[in-house]
Design a protein around this motif. Structure first.
Motif, short mmCIF file in Angstrom:
data_model
loop_
_atom_site.label_atom_id
_atom_site.label_comp_id
_atom_site.label_asym_id
_atom_site.label_seq_id
_atom_site.Cartn_x
_atom_site.Cartn_y
_atom_site.Cartn_z
N LEU A 147 -4.57 -6.62 -4.15
CA LEU A 147 -3.28 -6.23 -4.55
C LEU A 147 -2.24 -5.95 -5.26
CD1 LEU A 147 -2.33 -5.15 -0.63
CD2 LEU A 147 -2.86 -3.51 -2.37
N ARG A 169 0.74 -1.52 -0.14
CA ARG A 169 -0.13 0.07 0.23
C ARG A 169 1.23 1.26 0.11
NH1 ARG A 169 -2.30 0.33 5.68
NH2 ARG A 169 -0.09 1.63 5.92
N GLY A 206 -0.95 5.57 -5.48
CA GLY A 206 -2.11 4.92 -4.86
C GLY A 206 -2.82 4.51 -4.64
N TYR A 258 -8.55 3.23 -0.11
CA TYR A 258 -9.94 2.15 0.21
C TYR A 258 -10.47 2.19 1.12
CZ TYR A 258 -4.73 0.96 -1.89
OH TYR A 258 -3.42 0.43 -1.99
#
Length: 251
Positions: free
Chosen positions: A213, A137, A146, A149
């Protein structure tokens, strides 16, 4: 250009010619940098060679000429973590991610700090699955790609009870009516919210978080898989560990 007293973490070192090394480091001021370390493989340069091992924190002097810098001196700032087994493989994985995603000679102080935090967590023996998810992350954040979330790509808040996939350019996308193997490519909203809040999710949510991810990372890696993924298969032992008898995570 002369570089004096620069702090850096060693990412990778490989032999070059008969007595030298090619070393990749992540610097505080210069970002990822390639170093040519000449004459360090002889018996009298053992201390310098030891300082140029992966995960070592160093201070160095060099002269930057084009794409590579020629190392003049280096010293270890502390003792590198002595990692074994899955923790060692996790360090290898993190180093490879930085090598592949961080451009050379692009100052990224946030990435430097993120790497230092990862190194400390690995040394402290913190749970590997959550340690790696946090690093992934933060690496994506530091390199400018990024995601948020806590919200879907269209801005709606994440529903903890729903399931999501991650679109690398759009963010979380809610999945409705999963079919076949779709569930294996999604994460719970609860896991995404935990990632956003930097709070470890339940152990059973870590596998889905790893998978979504990974899809984001794959997109930014341009379709070229990591050697560490091939080495560890699906990183299952590291990234989605079983529940230990004491209720924690085994590595």
């Amino acid at each position: 250009m002369r570089i004096l007293g620069e702090h850096a973490y060693v990412l990778h070192a490989r032999p070059w010619r008969e007595t030298s090394l090619l070393v990749e480091v992540l610097c505080a001021e210069h970002g990822r940098l390639g170093l040519v370390a000449r004459g360090v493989r002889g018996p009298r340069r053992q201390a310098l060679r030891a300082a140029l091992q992966p995960l070592q924190h160093i201070r160095f002097d060099a002269v930057l000429r084009g794409e590579l810098a020629h190392l003049n001196a280096a010293e270890a700032l502390d003792a590198a973590p002595r990692l074994q087994g899955e923790a060692m493989l996790s360090g290898f994985y993190a180093n490879e991610l930085v090598l592949r995603l961080a451009p050379r000679q692009d100052p990224q102080p946030e990435l430097y700090a993120t790497y230092g935090e990862l190194r400390a967590r690995l040394a402290a023996g913190e749970p590997l699955a959550w340690t790696l998810r946090r690093f992934e992350r933060d690496l994506l954040d530091a390199t400018g790609v990024g995601l948020d979330y806590a919200h879907e790509g269209d801005g709606d808040p994440i529903d903890a009870a729903a399931r999501y996939r991650l679109d690398p350019g759009h963010g979380p996308v809610r999945v409705r009516g999963e079919r076949g193997g779709e569930r294996g490519r999604t994460a719970t909203g609860r896991a995404l919210l935990a990632l956003a809040a930097d709070t470890a999710p339940p152990v059973e949510d870590l596998g889905g978080l790893r998978r979504v991810l990974r899809e984001v990372l794959e997109a930014h890696l341009g379709g070229r898989p990591l050697a560490s993924w091939q080495l560890l298969g699906e990183l299952g032992r590291v990234s989605a560990p079983p529940v230990a008898q004491d209720g924690g995570e085994s590595s």
